[in-house]
Design a protein around this motif. Structure first.
Motif, short mmCIF file in Angstrom:
data_model
loop_
_atom_site.label_atom_id
_atom_site.label_comp_id
_atom_site.label_asym_id
_atom_site.label_seq_id
_atom_site.Cartn_x
_atom_site.Cartn_y
_atom_site.Cartn_z
N PRO A 3 0.83 -1.22 0.00
CA PRO A 3 0.00 0.00 0.00
C PRO A 3 0.86 1.26 0.00
CG PRO A 3 -0.77 -1.56 1.66
CD PRO A 3 0.56 -2.07 1.17
N ILE A 4 0.25 2.35 -0.45
CA ILE A 4 0.88 3.66 -0.38
C ILE A 4 0.06 4.53 0.56
CG2 ILE A 4 -0.34 4.44 -2.48
CD1 ILE A 4 2.15 6.18 -3.07
N LEU A 5 0.72 5.17 1.51
CA LEU A 5 0.04 5.89 2.58
C LEU A 5 0.20 7.40 2.42
CD1 LEU A 5 -0.02 5.12 6.35
CD2 LEU A 5 0.81 7.35 5.60
N PHE A 6 -0.89 8.10 2.68
CA PHE A 6 -0.90 9.56 2.69
C PHE A 6 -1.52 10.02 4.01
CE2 PHE A 6 -1.03 8.23 -1.69
CZ PHE A 6 -0.12 9.07 -2.33
N ALA A 7 -0.79 10.85 4.73
CA ALA A 7 -1.27 11.35 6.02
C ALA A 7 -1.80 12.76 5.84
CB ALA A 7 -0.14 11.33 7.06
N LEU A 8 -3.04 12.97 6.25
CA LEU A 8 -3.62 14.32 6.22
C LEU A 8 -2.88 15.21 7.21
CD1 LEU A 8 -6.18 15.10 4.42
CD2 LEU A 8 -5.80 12.64 4.72
N CYS A 19 4.26 3.60 8.39
CA CYS A 19 5.13 3.21 7.27
C CYS A 19 6.39 2.51 7.79
CB CYS A 19 5.51 4.44 6.44
SG CYS A 19 4.16 5.09 5.43
N ARG A 20 6.94 3.00 8.88
CA ARG A 20 8.15 2.38 9.44
C ARG A 20 7.87 0.97 9.92
NH1 ARG A 20 10.69 1.27 14.10
NH2 ARG A 20 8.91 1.92 15.40
N LEU A 21 6.74 0.79 10.59
CA LEU A 21 6.44 -0.52 11.17
C LEU A 21 5.97 -1.53 10.14
CD1 LEU A 21 4.60 0.64 14.43
CD2 LEU A 21 6.85 -0.42 14.30
N ARG A 22 5.20 -1.07 9.15
CA ARG A 22 4.57 -2.00 8.21
C ARG A 22 5.29 -2.08 6.87
NH1 ARG A 22 1.91 -4.98 11.51
NH2 ARG A 22 1.37 -6.07 9.59
N GLY A 23 6.24 -1.18 6.63
CA GLY A 23 6.92 -1.20 5.34
C GLY A 23 6.09 -0.64 4.20
N TRP A 24 5.04 0.12 4.54
CA TRP A 24 4.24 0.75 3.50
C TRP A 24 5.00 1.91 2.88
CZ3 TRP A 24 -0.49 1.34 7.25
CH2 TRP A 24 -1.05 0.07 7.48
N GLU A 25 4.65 2.24 1.66
CA GLU A 25 5.28 3.37 0.99
C GLU A 25 4.64 4.68 1.47
OE1 GLU A 25 5.69 5.32 -3.49
OE2 GLU A 25 5.21 3.17 -3.28
N ALA A 26 5.47 5.66 1.75
CA ALA A 26 4.97 6.99 2.12
C ALA A 26 4.77 7.80 0.85
CB ALA A 26 5.95 7.69 3.05
N GLY A 27 3.53 8.15 0.55
CA GLY A 27 3.23 8.87 -0.67
C GLY A 27 3.58 10.35 -0.57
N ASP A 28 3.74 10.96 -1.72
CA ASP A 28 4.05 12.39 -1.81
C ASP A 28 2.85 13.10 -2.40
OD1 ASP A 28 5.42 14.78 -1.74
OD2 ASP A 28 6.52 14.43 -3.60
N TRP A 29 2.42 14.18 -1.77
CA TRP A 29 1.26 14.92 -2.27
C TRP A 29 1.27 16.34 -1.75
CZ3 TRP A 29 -4.02 13.29 0.28
CH2 TRP A 29 -3.92 13.31 1.67
N GLU A 30 0.31 17.12 -2.23
CA GLU A 30 0.12 18.49 -1.75
C GLU A 30 -1.31 18.63 -1.25
OE1 GLU A 30 0.90 21.07 -5.02
OE2 GLU A 30 3.08 20.77 -4.97
N VAL A 31 -1.45 19.12 -0.04
CA VAL A 31 -2.77 19.43 0.51
C VAL A 31 -2.70 20.87 1.00
CG1 VAL A 31 -4.53 18.86 2.22
CG2 VAL A 31 -3.08 17.05 1.28
N ARG A 32 -3.50 21.72 0.42
CA ARG A 32 -3.47 23.13 0.82
C ARG A 32 -4.87 23.72 0.69
NH1 ARG A 32 -3.39 26.79 -3.47
NH2 ARG A 32 -3.13 25.85 -5.56
N SER A 33 -5.02 24.92 1.21
CA SER A 33 -6.31 25.60 1.14
C SER A 33 -6.22 26.80 0.22
CB SER A 33 -6.75 26.07 2.54
OG SER A 33 -6.98 24.98 3.39
N PHE A 34 -7.24 26.97 -0.59
CA PHE A 34 -7.36 28.19 -1.38
C PHE A 34 -7.70 29.36 -0.45
CE2 PHE A 34 -8.52 24.99 -4.69
CZ PHE A 34 -7.51 25.31 -5.60
N PRO A 35 -7.54 30.59 -0.90
CA PRO A 35 -7.85 31.74 -0.04
C PRO A 35 -9.26 31.73 0.52
CG PRO A 35 -6.59 32.47 -1.94
CD PRO A 35 -6.92 31.02 -2.18
#
Length: 302
Positions: A3-8, A19-35
């Motif tokens: 699995p690939i994991l994304f943390a809010l 991810c460290r314990l289970r060996g899951w992949e840490a995903g890369d993403w952008e989460v941001r707010s518009f004005p």
């Protein structure tokens, strides 16, 4: 493929530990707010064909649910094979019945919302009262992780001669589990609530337990009024300053500072919600449950 994991936002520590314990992949993403406050989600890691795990504890839920829902929807739109929701603290379990005319059972409506977002759900000790199991309201496979073993291990390691105490009748289910795992005695106080911040408690006879360290155990510390009232009652009974343990440290407003000022020896909570008192790790148990649930969804071990 793993699995690939994304943390809010706000869940990065839990995500990294999983991810460290289970060996899951840490995903890369952008989460941001518009004005204007709307949430923007952009996945930088490829999610097509992958099992995506979203980690988001739902304290302050109204600000967190929309980003979680959109993150799941965008991942599905981009071709994710399956979406798992790791929600260490599950909100909207309080309104589990219609208490007054004109109300609704909002726990069911909220379950419908999350059920449309994810394909499976893992959480820690939801506030189950009149709803006895998550599958009574959640239509997706779910697992409830018990915090009692981790709390018991912490108590055994850090508290000498503990007496576990539930601050009210509803807490007895958690206190009894922790006491059994820690092999120590427990008792339960009785609560009278006259309002959200107006609580009193009564205690059984405690004179025979004064050589022990009282450990108050509750599931949710929100306004902390129940815990504060319990601390006062224990001190009146001549008990030493108690250790306070909660599964979910919400601590609204000044609640944490007020609990400390009430005269406690220590406050230790699980890390289902990131807080300065989050000292009891739940990632190992959460990861085990998520892997087992994912395998079941694949038809393995059914």
């Amino acid at each position: 493929m793993k699995p690939i994991l994304f943390a809010l936002p706000g869940n990065e520590a839990m995500g990294a530990e999983l991810c460290r314990l289970r060996g899951w992949e840490a995903g890369d993403w952008e989460v941001r707010s518009f004005p204007d406050g709307e949430t923007h989600i952009r996945y930088l890691s490829e999610v097509a064909g992958r099992e995506v795990i979203l980690v988001c504890s739902l304290d302050r839920p109204n600000a967190r649910v929309v980003p979680l829902y959109l993150a799941a929807g965008v991942a599905r739109e981009l071709g994710a094979r399956r979406i798992g929701l790791v929600v260490p603290y599950l909100a909207y379990m309080r309104q589990d019945a219609r208490f007054h005319s004109g109300e609704g059972v909002t726990a069911r409506h909220f379950a419908g919302l999350l059920g449309r977002a994810g394909d499976w759900l893992v959480t820690v000790d939801p506030h189950l009262h009149r709803i006895h199991r998550l599958d009574e309201i959640y239509g997706i496979p779910s697992r409830v992780v018990a915090a009692a073993p981790a709390i018991a291990a912490w108590v055994v390691e850090h508290v000498g001669q503990p007496l576990l105490i539930g601050p009210d009748e509803e807490s007895e289910q958690w206190v009894a589990q922790v006491a059994a795992a820690a092999d120590c005695p427990y008792t339960v106080l009785r609560k009278v609530r006259r309002g959200d911040r107006d609580v009193s408690v009564s205690a059984p006879e405690l004179a025979g337990w004064r050589e022990r360290t009282p450990v108050l155990v509750d599931d949710i510390a929100s306004t902390a009024r129940t815990l504060i009232a319990a601390v006062g009652r224990l001190r009146e009974a001549g008990m030493p300053p108690p250790v306070c343990v909660a599964v979910h440290p919400l601590f609204v407003g000044e609640a944490y500072a007020e609990l400390l000022a009430a005269g406690v020896a220590e406050v230790a909570c699980t890390d289902t919600i990131a807080h300065r008192c989050s000292r009891i790790g739940m990632a190992a148990a959460i990861g085990d449950a998520a892997d087992a649930l994912s395998a079941c969804c694949d038809g393995v071990g059914i």
